[in-house]
Scaffold this active site. Structure first.
Site, PDB file in Angstrom:
ATOM      1  N   ILE A   1       0.849  -1.199   0.000  1.00 50.20           N
ATOM      2  CA  ILE A   1       0.000   0.000   0.000  1.00 50.20           C
ATOM      3  C   ILE A   1       0.886   1.252   0.000  1.00 50.20           C
ATOM      4  O   ILE A   1       0.744   2.133  -0.859  1.00 50.20           O
ATOM      5  CB  ILE A   1      -0.972   0.009   1.214  1.00 50.20           C
ATOM      6  CG1 ILE A   1      -1.858  -1.248   1.215  1.00 50.20           C
ATOM      7  CG2 ILE A   1      -1.810   1.279   1.260  1.00 50.20           C
ATOM      8  CD1 ILE A   1      -2.834  -1.375   0.075  1.00 50.20           C
TER       9      ILE A   1
ATOM     10  N   GLU B   1       9.998   3.085   7.269  1.00 52.82           N
ATOM     11  CA  GLU B   1       9.723   1.652   7.461  1.00 52.82           C
ATOM     12  C   GLU B   1      10.539   1.156   8.642  1.00 52.82           C
ATOM     13  O   GLU B   1      11.740   1.412   8.718  1.00 52.82           O
ATOM     14  CB  GLU B   1      10.079   0.892   6.173  1.00 52.82           C
ATOM     15  CG  GLU B   1      10.149  -0.609   6.299  1.00 52.82           C
ATOM     16  CD  GLU B   1       8.884  -1.259   6.848  1.00 52.82           C
ATOM     17  OE1 GLU B   1       7.796  -1.053   6.309  1.00 52.82           O
ATOM     18  OE2 GLU B   1       9.005  -1.990   7.867  1.00 52.82           O
TER      19      GLU B   1
ATOM     20  N   SER C   1      -1.123 -15.074  -0.523  1.00 49.09           N
ATOM     21  CA  SER C   1      -1.357 -16.002  -1.642  1.00 49.09           C
ATOM     22  C   SER C   1      -0.966 -15.410  -2.991  1.00 49.09           C
ATOM     23  O   SER C   1      -0.946 -16.125  -3.999  1.00 49.09           O
ATOM     24  CB  SER C   1      -2.833 -16.410  -1.703  1.00 49.09           C
ATOM     25  OG  SER C   1      -3.298 -16.802  -0.445  1.00 49.09           O
TER      26      SER C   1
ATOM     27  N   HIS D   1      -7.268 -10.958  -7.190  1.00 54.24           N
ATOM     28  CA  HIS D   1      -8.633 -11.516  -7.216  1.00 54.24           C
ATOM     29  C   HIS D   1      -9.511 -10.823  -8.255  1.00 54.24           C
ATOM     30  O   HIS D   1      -9.365  -9.619  -8.500  1.00 54.24           O
ATOM     31  CB  HIS D   1      -9.289 -11.362  -5.837  1.00 54.24           C
ATOM     32  CG  HIS D   1      -8.646 -12.210  -4.784  1.00 54.24           C
ATOM     33  ND1 HIS D   1      -8.768 -13.575  -4.758  1.00 54.24           N
ATOM     34  CD2 HIS D   1      -7.861 -11.879  -3.727  1.00 54.24           C
ATOM     35  CE1 HIS D   1      -8.093 -14.061  -3.718  1.00 54.24           C
ATOM     36  NE2 HIS D   1      -7.522 -13.046  -3.075  1.00 54.24           N
TER      37      HIS D   1
ATOM     38  N   VAL E   1       8.062   4.598  13.648  1.00 58.34           N
ATOM     39  CA  VAL E   1       7.311   5.767  14.118  1.00 58.34           C
ATOM     40  C   VAL E   1       6.767   5.440  15.505  1.00 58.34           C
ATOM     41  O   VAL E   1       6.073   4.433  15.675  1.00 58.34           O
ATOM     42  CB  VAL E   1       6.163   6.111  13.138  1.00 58.34           C
ATOM     43  CG1 VAL E   1       5.275   7.216  13.705  1.00 58.34           C
ATOM     44  CG2 VAL E   1       6.736   6.511  11.779  1.00 58.34           C
TER      45      VAL E   1
ATOM     46  N   LYS F   1     -11.785 -16.914   2.354  1.00 59.85           N
ATOM     47  CA  LYS F   1     -11.852 -17.645   1.086  1.00 59.85           C
ATOM     48  C   LYS F   1     -11.388 -19.086   1.210  1.00 59.85           C
ATOM     49  O   LYS F   1     -11.493 -19.866   0.275  1.00 59.85           O
ATOM     50  CB  LYS F   1     -11.011 -16.917   0.044  1.00 59.85           C
ATOM     51  CG  LYS F   1     -11.525 -15.524  -0.268  1.00 59.85           C
ATOM     52  CD  LYS F   1     -10.634 -14.864  -1.286  1.00 59.85           C
ATOM     53  CE  LYS F   1     -10.744 -13.352  -1.289  1.00 59.85           C
ATOM     54  NZ  LYS F   1     -10.303 -12.666  -0.088  1.00 59.85           N
TER      55      LYS F   1
ATOM     56  N   ILE G   1      -6.260  -3.303   6.166  1.00 61.22           N
ATOM     57  CA  ILE G   1      -6.175  -3.758   4.765  1.00 61.22           C
ATOM     58  C   ILE G   1      -5.794  -5.236   4.768  1.00 61.22           C
ATOM     59  O   ILE G   1      -4.623  -5.599   4.654  1.00 61.22           O
ATOM     60  CB  ILE G   1      -5.168  -2.896   3.948  1.00 61.22           C
ATOM     61  CG1 ILE G   1      -5.451  -1.400   4.118  1.00 61.22           C
ATOM     62  CG2 ILE G   1      -5.199  -3.303   2.478  1.00 61.22           C
ATOM     63  CD1 ILE G   1      -6.801  -0.927   3.578  1.00 61.22           C
TER      64      ILE G   1
ATOM     65  N   SER H   1      -7.266  -9.102   3.109  1.00 63.53           N
ATOM     66  CA  SER H   1      -7.525  -9.488   1.724  1.00 63.53           C
ATOM     67  C   SER H   1      -8.757  -8.745   1.211  1.00 63.53           C
ATOM     68  O   SER H   1      -9.710  -8.566   1.960  1.00 63.53           O
ATOM     69  CB  SER H   1      -7.767 -10.993   1.653  1.00 63.53           C
ATOM     70  OG  SER H   1      -7.810 -11.376   0.310  1.00 63.53           O
TER      71      SER H   1
ATOM     72  N   CYS I   1      19.235 -23.387  -8.324  1.00 61.37           N
ATOM     73  CA  CYS I   1      17.813 -23.746  -8.406  1.00 61.37           C
ATOM     74  C   CYS I   1      17.046 -22.696  -9.217  1.00 61.37           C
ATOM     75  O   CYS I   1      16.202 -23.028 -10.031  1.00 61.37           O
ATOM     76  CB  CYS I   1      17.190 -23.833  -7.025  1.00 61.37           C
ATOM     77  SG  CYS I   1      18.011 -24.933  -5.896  1.00 61.37           S
TER      78      CYS I   1
HETATM   79  C1  LIG Z   1      -2.307 -15.128   4.644  1.00 62.51           C
HETATM   80  C2  LIG Z   1      -2.652 -13.965   3.750  1.00 62.51           C
HETATM   81  C3  LIG Z   1      -3.109 -14.185   2.464  1.00 62.51           C
HETATM   82  C4  LIG Z   1      -3.432 -13.100   1.638  1.00 62.51           C
HETATM   83  N1  LIG Z   1      -3.739 -13.321   0.314  1.00 62.51           N
HETATM   84  C5  LIG Z   1      -4.028 -12.264  -0.500  1.00 62.51           C
HETATM   85  C6  LIG Z   1      -4.263 -12.472  -1.887  1.00 62.51           C
HETATM   86  O1  LIG Z   1      -4.127 -13.586  -2.410  1.00 62.51           O
HETATM   87  N2  LIG Z   1      -4.646 -11.417  -2.639  1.00 62.51           N
HETATM   88  C7  LIG Z   1      -4.800 -10.177  -2.108  1.00 62.51           C
HETATM   89  O2  LIG Z   1      -5.208  -9.273  -2.834  1.00 62.51           O
HETATM   90  N3  LIG Z   1      -4.490  -9.929  -0.803  1.00 62.51           N
HETATM   91  C8  LIG Z   1      -4.104 -10.944   0.005  1.00 62.51           C
HETATM   92  N4  LIG Z   1      -3.776 -10.724   1.321  1.00 62.51           N
HETATM   93  C9  LIG Z   1      -3.832  -9.367   1.855  1.00 62.51           C
HETATM   94  C10 LIG Z   1      -2.567  -8.590   1.541  1.00 62.51           C
HETATM   95  O3  LIG Z   1      -1.409  -9.350   1.758  1.00 62.51           O
HETATM   96  C11 LIG Z   1      -2.522  -7.352   2.415  1.00 62.51           C
HETATM   97  O4  LIG Z   1      -3.769  -6.694   2.320  1.00 62.51           O
HETATM   98  C12 LIG Z   1      -1.449  -6.371   1.978  1.00 62.51           C
HETATM   99  O5  LIG Z   1      -0.205  -7.002   1.887  1.00 62.51           O
HETATM  100  C13 LIG Z   1      -1.397  -5.232   2.992  1.00 62.51           C
HETATM  101  O6  LIG Z   1      -0.357  -4.365   2.641  1.00 62.51           O
HETATM  102  P1  LIG Z   1       0.039  -3.174   3.619  1.00 62.51           P
HETATM  103  O7  LIG Z   1       1.018  -2.354   2.900  1.00 62.51           O
HETATM  104  O8  LIG Z   1      -1.206  -2.523   4.132  1.00 62.51           O
HETATM  105  O9  LIG Z   1       0.646  -3.888   4.898  1.00 62.51           O
HETATM  106  P2  LIG Z   1       2.077  -4.554   5.170  1.00 62.51           P
HETATM  107  O10 LIG Z   1       2.576  -5.283   4.004  1.00 62.51           O
HETATM  108  O11 LIG Z   1       1.936  -5.319   6.438  1.00 62.51           O
HETATM  109  O12 LIG Z   1       3.028  -3.320   5.384  1.00 62.51           O
HETATM  110  C14 LIG Z   1       2.978  -2.502   6.521  1.00 62.51           C
HETATM  111  C15 LIG Z   1       4.387  -2.041   6.809  1.00 62.51           C
HETATM  112  O13 LIG Z   1       4.369  -1.068   7.838  1.00 62.51           O
HETATM  113  C16 LIG Z   1       5.521  -1.240   8.624  1.00 62.51           C
HETATM  114  N5  LIG Z   1       5.283  -0.609   9.926  1.00 62.51           N
HETATM  115  C17 LIG Z   1       4.398  -1.013  10.876  1.00 62.51           C
HETATM  116  N6  LIG Z   1       4.435  -0.188  11.928  1.00 62.51           N
HETATM  117  C18 LIG Z   1       5.349   0.765  11.649  1.00 62.51           C
HETATM  118  C19 LIG Z   1       5.832   1.901  12.370  1.00 62.51           C
HETATM  119  N7  LIG Z   1       5.362   2.212  13.582  1.00 62.51           N
HETATM  120  N8  LIG Z   1       6.800   2.649  11.793  1.00 62.51           N
HETATM  121  C20 LIG Z   1       7.287   2.335  10.564  1.00 62.51           C
HETATM  122  N9  LIG Z   1       6.858   1.269   9.845  1.00 62.51           N
HETATM  123  C21 LIG Z   1       5.899   0.504  10.377  1.00 62.51           C
HETATM  124  C22 LIG Z   1       5.675  -2.740   8.695  1.00 62.51           C
HETATM  125  O14 LIG Z   1       6.971  -3.139   9.060  1.00 62.51           O
HETATM  126  C23 LIG Z   1       5.284  -3.165   7.287  1.00 62.51           C
HETATM  127  O15 LIG Z   1       6.400  -3.267   6.431  1.00 62.51           O
HETATM  128  C24 LIG Z   1      -3.377 -11.783   2.134  1.00 62.51           C
HETATM  129  C25 LIG Z   1      -2.881 -11.572   3.427  1.00 62.51           C
HETATM  130  C26 LIG Z   1      -2.473 -12.644   4.206  1.00 62.51           C
HETATM  131  C27 LIG Z   1      -1.838 -12.387   5.529  1.00 62.51           C
END
Ligand SMILES: Cc1cc2nc3c(=O)[nH]c(=O)nc-3n(C[C@H](O)[C@H](O)[C@H](O)COP(=O)(O)OP(=O)(O)OC[C@H]3O[C@@H](n4cnc5c(N)ncnc54)[C@H](O)[C@@H]3O)c2cc1C
Length: 484
Positions: free
Chosen positions: A12, A31, A45, A49, A172, A250, A336, A338, A401
């Site tokens: 995101i 980060e 995964s 979707h 943060v 799902k 945020i 799935s 590999c």
């Molecule tokens: C098991 C599983 C299966 C999924 N399968 C799918 C799928 O097939 N298709 C799909 O569309 N979605 C899927 N999702 C959902 C998707 O993975 C997430 O919605 C998406 O990765 C969220 O992204 P994000 O950037 O919000 O969060 P994250 O990737 O968690 O990133 C948040 C970041 O913020 C950082 N952070 C946290 N706190 C702080 C702080 N205080 N200061 C600085 N940095 C901080 C963290 O270290 C992290 O790097 C799945 C999720 C899971 C867990």
């Protein structure tokens, strides 16, 4: 003073900083880990979707369908693999057929372009390894697969090229409101900014509570565990296969990955500890049993790895994309779960619209949208030969590999978003992600890291913060540290 500070380098945050970097804005991404894509974006995964699952009218539904449409172009621009392999949702009785019809209806309401109900013969023709008891399937041809962590790394590298500043290993810890700006306080520094975007994944609720401790929003972490099968069985299924969904989600899917492995999982378990990414015997057995319910002869002896990811599910049932009334100019993109990977390109556009309503911003004429990367294994032979003549390190295969050359590892180390741990090299090149899981290349990569970064071997880590690979026994000898 920055124009915008983005908290969190998951998919995101990555797609938002990229979108914002096409404008004249000073941007800072913070980060807390040693690399980007360390949260849910690393372990999921990887399905793009189609959009038949979310409830019509929700943000999940809107951003899912819009995001899916944006994927092809996005991945082409950023040298990331994306394949529309289609998805099948299986039904084994008439009750489950009703659910398929509901899903199809939801999909039509959400604007999914193509959805078909297939009969048993058609399903088995497409996927012969599915249990012969299957009766029907919902077929969604627009469903796809991608590599979310590569997309995240490349989007951030693209944005760095356009002027983004990134601070890694900085967490943060609080936010202070001043009259016309905010102070973002990390464990290392203080930054001033006009706008903040909170994309801190499972910690997005913590950021909200830094502003208003009583705000009624909680993340409820839900773990999902997976099995990864060797590429030897890459054709076991050709599309993403689900059983009909339940209230919990799902369910366990079986899918090819863009790299040619087969992925099986996830289960769904609410956990008290947000940081608990361990796999468990019970979790993996549950995944195995659920997959066996609808697929025959799964080659489980070819499991090469297991992993777990944590969904940032929340008390707010939809994606929470809002400002708090008392704290304007901070957009929270929280809860945020799935389909966050799928929705991310659309969410980045929502964030841009939000900023544009507040601030007159002008396009950055020098900004680039593309990032070209070379993957040696994918090149035609003549191109491989040309590169090897140019620099023999292209011909030195470090990871057998996954067919990764020494030069690719070196380029990753010296890229705009430097890979300085073994895991960061894995994400960018796939070295260590193949059948032997780094048993062969691990040591070579550590040596390259040590030479290129001018660090002694014992200081090389797997993924930052003390995850050392070797330790000194005495001044002359080191030995491998046992990693859990
Ligand atoms: C098991 C599983 C299966 C999924 N399968 C799918 C799928 O097939 N298709 C799909 O569309 N979605 C899927 N999702 C959902 C998707 O993975 C997430 O919605 C998406 O990765 C969220 O992204 P994000 O950037 O919000 O969060 P994250 O990737 O968690 O990133 C948040 C970041 O913020 C950082 N952070 C946290 N706190 C702080 C702080 N205080 N200061 C600085 N940095 C901080 C963290 O270290 C992290 O790097 C799945 C999720 C899971 C867990």
């Amino acid at each position: 003073m920055y124009d915008v500070i983005i908290i969190g380098g998951g998919i995101i945050g990555a797609l938002i900083v990229r979108e914002f970097s096409f404008y004249n804005l000073s941007l800072l991404l913070i980060e807390k880990e040693s690399d980007v894509s360390m949260g849910a974006t690393k372990a999921n995964s990887a399905i793009v979707h189609a959009g038949y699952d979310p409830i019509p009218g929700t943000l999940k539904a809107k951003t899912n369908v819009e995001g899916n449409k944006l994927y092809q172009e996005l991945c082409e621009e950023l040298s990331v693999p994306f394949k529309r392999i289609g998805a099948l949702v299986l039904a084994f009785n008439d009750e489950e057929l009703k659910t398929l019809m509901e899903l199809k209806d939801r999909g039509i309401k959400n604007g999914v372009p193509e959805l078909y109900i297939l009969k048993r013969e058609e399903v088995l023709k497409r996927e012969p390894n599915i249990s012969k008891d299957v009766k029907y399937a919902l077929f969604a041809p627009t469903s796809g697969i991608t590599n979310p962590f590569l997309l995240t790394v490349h989007a951030i590298e693209n944005a760095i090229g356009n002027g983004l500043v990134v601070k890694l290993n900085e967490e943060v810890v609080s936010i202070k409101k001043e009259e016309k700006f905010y102070q973002v306080i990390t464990n290392k520094d203080i930054y001033l900014t006009k706008y903040i975007i909170n994309c801190a994944g499972i910690n997005s609720d913590k950021i909200i509570k830094m502003l208003d401790p009583d705000y009624p929003f909680e993340i409820i972490p839900r773990k999902g565990e997976y099995l990864v099968l060797d590429k030897k069985v890459k054709d076991f299924v050709k599309s993403t296969i689900f059983h009909v969904p339940t209230e919990k989600g799902k369910g366990v899917l079986i899918t090819p990955t863009v790299e040619g492995n087969i992925l099986i999982g996830p289960n769904a378990e609410e956990i008290p500890n947000k940081e608990d990414k361990s796999t468990t015997l019970n979790g993996l057995l549950e995944v195995k049993e659920k997959a066996k319910n609808y697929c025959e002869n799964i080659p489980f002896p070819l499991v090469i790895n297991t992993f777990a990811g944590i969904r940032a599910s929340s008390t707010y049932k939809d994606f929470f994309i809002k400002e708090l009334p008392e704290f304007r100019n901070i957009l929270h993109i929280a809860g945020i779960d799935s389909p966050g990977i799928t929705s991310a390109p659309s969410i980045s556009k929502i964030a841009l619209e939000w900023l544009m309503e507040k601030e007159k911003i002008t396009p950055n004429k020098n900004a680039k949208r593309t990032l070209n990367k070379i993957f040696f294994r994918d090149l035609p032979d003549e191109e491989k030969e040309r590169l090897i003549k140019e620099d023999p390190r292209w011909g030195h295969i470090i990871c057998r590999c996954e067919h990764v050359s020494e030069m690719e590892v070196i380029l990753a180390i010296h890229s705009k978003l430097p890979a300085i741990t073994l895991e960061a090299i894995r994400k960018r090149t796939r070295a260590g992600m193949g059948r032997c899981q780094g048993a062969f290349c691990g040591y070579h990569i550590m040596k390259i890291l040590s030479e290129e970064l001018n660090l002694p071997l014992p200081q090389i880590t797997f993924k930052g913060s003390g995850s050392y690979m070797v330790k000194m026994e005495n001044k002359a000898r080191w030995k491998y540290v046992k990693r859990s």
